[in-house]
Enzyme design. Sequence first.
Site, PDB file in Angstrom:
ATOM      1  N   HIS A   1       0.857  -1.195   0.000  1.00 29.20           N
ATOM      2  CA  HIS A   1       0.000   0.000   0.000  1.00 29.20           C
ATOM      3  C   HIS A   1       0.889   1.239   0.000  1.00 29.20           C
ATOM      4  CE1 HIS A   1      -3.986   1.930   1.212  1.00 29.20           C
ATOM      5  NE2 HIS A   1      -3.121   2.925   1.242  1.00 29.20           N
TER       6      HIS A   1
ATOM      7  N   GLU B   1     -10.966   4.196   7.181  1.00 32.28           N
ATOM      8  CA  GLU B   1      -9.939   5.176   7.501  1.00 32.28           C
ATOM      9  C   GLU B   1     -10.596   6.459   7.987  1.00 32.28           C
ATOM     10  OE1 GLU B   1      -6.179   7.473   5.321  1.00 32.28           O
ATOM     11  OE2 GLU B   1      -7.814   6.655   4.113  1.00 32.28           O
TER      12      GLU B   1
ATOM     13  N   HIS C   1       1.436   4.825  -2.534  1.00 34.05           N
ATOM     14  CA  HIS C   1       1.045   5.618  -3.699  1.00 34.05           C
ATOM     15  C   HIS C   1       2.310   6.152  -4.370  1.00 34.05           C
ATOM     16  CE1 HIS C   1      -3.278   5.761  -2.652  1.00 34.05           C
ATOM     17  NE2 HIS C   1      -2.808   5.597  -1.418  1.00 34.05           N
TER      18      HIS C   1
ATOM     19  N   ASP D   1       2.121   7.189   1.911  1.00 38.15           N
ATOM     20  CA  ASP D   1       2.700   8.339   1.186  1.00 38.15           C
ATOM     21  C   ASP D   1       3.971   8.766   1.934  1.00 38.15           C
ATOM     22  OD1 ASP D   1       0.541   9.161  -0.924  1.00 38.15           O
ATOM     23  OD2 ASP D   1      -0.574   8.839   0.946  1.00 38.15           O
TER      24      ASP D   1
END
Length: 339
Positions: free
Chosen positions: A18, A199, A20, A278
């Site tokens: 996971h 989330e 980005h 991120d």
Amino acid sequence: MTSDVAAIAARIPKAELHVHLEGTIAPQTYARIARRNGIEPKDPDKLFACNDLDSFLNAFLEAVKVLRRPEDFAELADEYLARSPTEHVRHVEFFISPATQRKFIPDLNLQSTIRAIWDACERARIATGVTSRLIIDMVRNLGEEEALRDVDLASACKRYGVVGVGLGGDERRFPASGFKRAYKRAKARGLRRTVHAGEAAGPQSIVDAVELLGAERIGHGIAASGQPQVLALLRDRGVTIDACPTSNRFTAALADGEAHPLREFIAARVPVTLSSDDPAFFHTSVMAEYEYAAALGCGVEEIVSIARASFERSFLPADERRRRVADVDAYVDGLGITR
């Protein structure tokens, strides 16, 4: 034997499921690409000094806007995968968001961009042995018609390492029920399926992701904490939680000072992996997330279960998954630890 759990957590072979791609951009890379594309960058030191959700969203959008050519995205993949071996990462699954680029850079050729990213992934595999796959991350806020376009793009780009689709964005205002056609089409076309859920919304968001969209993995999943029925659903359906603890603190999915429910999920026998989400904006790394797990009180057995799950629940072919899990087991056996 007595083991240094943090050291084992840092060095154990692992996959990151996971992350980005756009969120991996280093400050100096942002400035370099901006200037190359004729854009005067904002002060990188200030832009990347994120300390809450608003500052992150602002910085992320500013960074995405300078990515204007296929080679810009390839450069991000090159740089991130070059760093991966230092964290003992053997496999990475990148989210990429074509719908965002359609909005900001409508002239960008998306298939060419995905091919350029895949070429970078292949260069890394040849150079370091780190494998990669790509997941098209659909954007809830842009609606299902855009999501269907992303499914079509993912189908057309399977030969460029695209293995599945995801769904990010505002889960409160754009629930899973609005994306059933997109996920039905994705499944029919042999694409794997993951969903950001639990989330910023409650446990029903996770239930809907599983029951309405057929999610095989859940990104974040914080709202499953304290919900025995939701945890049982995930366990019984074999659905993985791809946990991102540092991200959850930044975005306030976890309250200030609240510990991540990682160990609760593991105790409920839900498969759990760890990722950085991120990393450039949250100032973290996969290794840091594993070290956080050790600091949280995870023992060797729990760390091993996370590392094994990261390969078992990846979207790699079965033979590659088995080989990577064997690497984890060989590492543990080499330490003389009884599993």
